[in-house]
Write an enzyme that holds these catalytic residues in place. Structure first.
Site, short mmCIF file in Angstrom:
data_model
loop_
_atom_site.label_atom_id
_atom_site.label_comp_id
_atom_site.label_asym_id
_atom_site.label_seq_id
_atom_site.Cartn_x
_atom_site.Cartn_y
_atom_site.Cartn_z
CG ASP A 18 -1.89 1.07 1.32
OD1 ASP A 18 -2.15 1.68 0.27
OD2 ASP A 18 -2.40 1.34 2.42
CE1 TYR A 23 -5.02 9.36 -5.40
CE2 TYR A 23 -6.50 11.21 -5.13
CZ TYR A 23 -6.26 9.93 -5.58
OH TYR A 23 -7.27 9.24 -6.21
NE ARG A 60 -1.52 10.43 7.20
CZ ARG A 60 -1.82 9.27 6.66
NH1 ARG A 60 -1.97 8.20 7.42
NH2 ARG A 60 -1.99 9.14 5.37
CG ASP A 120 -3.11 3.68 -2.48
OD1 ASP A 120 -4.15 2.98 -2.46
OD2 ASP A 120 -2.66 4.25 -1.48
CD GLU A 121 -5.78 -1.05 -1.02
OE1 GLU A 121 -5.92 -1.95 -0.19
OE2 GLU A 121 -6.72 -0.46 -1.57
N1 DCP Z 1 -8.59 8.88 -1.64
C1 DCP Z 1 -9.66 9.70 -2.05
N2 DCP Z 1 -10.78 9.82 -1.27
C2 DCP Z 1 -10.87 9.13 -0.11
C3 DCP Z 1 -9.83 8.28 0.30
C4 DCP Z 1 -8.69 8.19 -0.48
O1 DCP Z 1 -9.58 10.33 -3.10
N3 DCP Z 1 -11.96 9.26 0.65
C5 DCP Z 1 -7.37 8.83 -2.46
C6 DCP Z 1 -6.28 9.71 -1.88
C7 DCP Z 1 -5.30 8.76 -1.26
C8 DCP Z 1 -5.48 7.51 -2.09
O2 DCP Z 1 -6.85 7.50 -2.51
O3 DCP Z 1 -3.95 9.26 -1.29
C9 DCP Z 1 -5.17 6.24 -1.34
O4 DCP Z 1 -5.98 6.16 -0.19
P1 DCP Z 1 -5.54 5.41 1.12
O5 DCP Z 1 -6.78 5.11 1.90
O6 DCP Z 1 -4.62 4.29 0.79
O7 DCP Z 1 -4.75 6.50 1.97
P2 DCP Z 1 -3.36 7.21 1.73
O8 DCP Z 1 -2.53 6.49 0.71
O9 DCP Z 1 -3.59 8.67 1.44
O10 DCP Z 1 -2.69 7.15 3.16
P3 DCP Z 1 -2.10 5.89 3.95
O11 DCP Z 1 -0.62 6.11 4.00
O12 DCP Z 1 -2.74 5.95 5.29
O13 DCP Z 1 -2.48 4.65 3.18
#
Ligand code: DCP
Length: 444
Positions: A18, A23, A60, A120-121
């Site tokens: 992951d 973004y 964060r 992203d996974e």
């Molecule tokens: N995303 C989005 N709307 C949301 C959740 C996520 O557009 N409600 C997009 C932005 C994130 C990406 O999807 O960067 C991946 O989401 P993740 O849940 O994997 O979270 P992040 O990658 O941002 O953070 P983490 O490091 O906690 O995985």
């Protein structure tokens, strides 16, 4: 409905990878001056500073959360850099993130079967690579990165009871390891190396979970973030699941999870252990019952699919607060905008990958204006997909009107029809093209 797949008889080594604050990392690569600084990405919509959809780890630490609007985030972290997602045709254009995800997939797929699970996974089945490595002397192969892996339950692992000071590298290399643990260690070495390759080639950090099945790999990838990896040896599964809330298992987040809690008083995955397979089958049907029985024991037979391309394409937009759509004309205007973006992605997929999609689905969030009680859900509707912007608009409009009709009929008790049909408000609209298949070759 979850599918109870027979667990594989062969020991498997599966990773869930992951990307960290994805973004934000993409934006920091585009604007290197933002690296190391508190940064968040906001949606295309300026209401109260826009919704944060990705929050960097520096931000964060200052208390910024994804649920915040940009204005609230700035209030807790005045140095925060807010970057808006790119915009095309008055809506968010996610192509830079999708393309960045594809770069990562291209690197990861070198080590094993690779399934792109979201933007992203990725799941990786590295069983074969781990088996090849397993005949080698691991002590010379454990990189610095691999030796920082977290091992769930490490202090409790039996062999360590007498010597709690031994660390990850020793756990990897111990001569009396079971075949399962030995293969897991090999998998961790492979995943640590490929994560470093991802960093070197794309500049993105990612975190990973490494386990013997997809469910456990997914559960563990987020345990230590950013840029870290976590292993789940079989010996740690029981205690891991004992306290794990059922909502943490994807398929138990919704209705099924609520039923388990309401009907059986189950709160954690471990609570399910007290029920026999027969009892669970009686209550939830043979397939779901067996799936639940397996899940309680960390058993999961789901295969990693060989799929590096997305399973579907979507185009959507939200219309919060005063921007909600209240007339059919405005809905149709936006359906056309969404259809244009969707058709572009369908064309791209066809020319680059020779794939066509076969199902069109419309999702909408809708509510009744000035109604205190909860409205029924606006149901998603699907029909076979026909290519071409005009056809997508025609079909999605038809589906929208059917759903709207159902939605409004629920509201009609005791009210004039004109009052009902004029009082709805759409706050989100999206079109999805799915059932994507390789286009058959045409014989000439
Ligand atoms: N995303 C989005 N709307 C949301 C959740 C996520 O557009 N409600 C997009 C932005 C994130 C990406 O999807 O960067 C991946 O989401 P993740 O849940 O994997 O979270 P992040 O990658 O941002 O953070 P983490 O490091 O906690 O995985």
């Amino acid at each position: 409905m979850p599918l109870a797949r027979r667990p594989a008889s062969r020991i498997r080594v599966i990773a869930h990878v992951d990307l960290d604050c994805f973004y934000v990392q993409v934006e920091q690569r585009r604007q290197p001056q933002l690296r190391g600084k508190p940064t968040a990405v906001i949606q295309y919509n300026s209401w109260k500073g826009g919704a944060c959809i990705a929050v960097g780890y520096e931000a964060r630490k200052c208390g910024v959360k994804r649920s915040m609007r940009g204005d609230a985030a700035k209030a807790v972290c005045p140095d925060l850099n807010l970057v808006q997602v790119p915009v095309l045709h008055e809506k968010a254009d996610l192509s830079i993130y999708r393309d960045a995800g594809s770069e990562v997939v291209a690197v990861l797929s070198r080590v094993g079967k690779c399934e792109r699970a979201s933007i992203d996974e990725v799941y990786l089945d590295v069983t074969e690579a781990a088996e090849r490595l397993s005949s080698k002397d691991l002590s010379t192969l454990v990189s610095e990165e691999a030796s920082t892996s977290h091992i769930v339950g490490l202090p409790q692992v039996r062999w360590l009871e007498s010597s709690a000071k031994l660390g990850t590298k020793e756990w990897f290399c111990r001569p009396d390891a079971s075949r399962e643990d030995h293969l897991l260690a090999c998998g961790a070495i492979i995943i640590a190396d490929i994560r470093l390759a991802v960093l070197a080639e794309t500049e993105f950090t990612c975190s990973a979970g490494v386990a013997h099945n997809k469910m456990l790999a997914k559960l563990s990838s987020g345990m230590h973030k950013p840029a870290q990896q976590t292993l789940v040896p079989s010996s740690a599964v029981e205690s891991l699941l004992a306290t794990l809330p059922i909502s943490k298992i994807g398929k138990l987040g919704g209705k099924l999870g609520q039923e388990l809690e309401g009907e059986l008083g189950v709160k954690t995955v471990g609570d399910l252990l007290q029920f026999s397979e027969l009892k669970l089958q009686d209550m939830y049907g043979p397939n779901t019952g067996t799936w639940l029985w397996n899940t309680a024991r960390g058993i999961n037979g789901d295969e990693v699919q060989d799929r590096t391309l997305p399973k579907s394409h979507s185009s959507g937009k939200t219309f919060p607060g005063p921007r909600a759509l209240k007339t059919l004309e405005t809905v149709v205007y936006w359906l056309k905008e969404l259809a244009e973006t969707l058709q572009l992605r369908l064309d791209e997929d066809l020319s680059q990958n020779n794939r066509t999609a076969h199902l069109l689905t419309i999702h909408a969030s809708c509510h009744i204006v000035s109604r205190a009680t909860e409205a029924p859900k606006f149901s998603s509707k699907s029909r076979p997909l026909r290519y071409g912007v005009d056809k997508i608009v025609e079909d999605s409009r038809y589906l929208f009107e059917r759903s709207l009709h159902e939605f409004c009929s629920h509201q009609s008790a005791g009210k004039e029809q004109s009052e009902i049909t004029s009082s709805w408000a759409v706050t989100g609209l999206s079109l999805t093209a799915s059932n994507i298949m390789a286009k058959p070759m045409v014989k000439t």
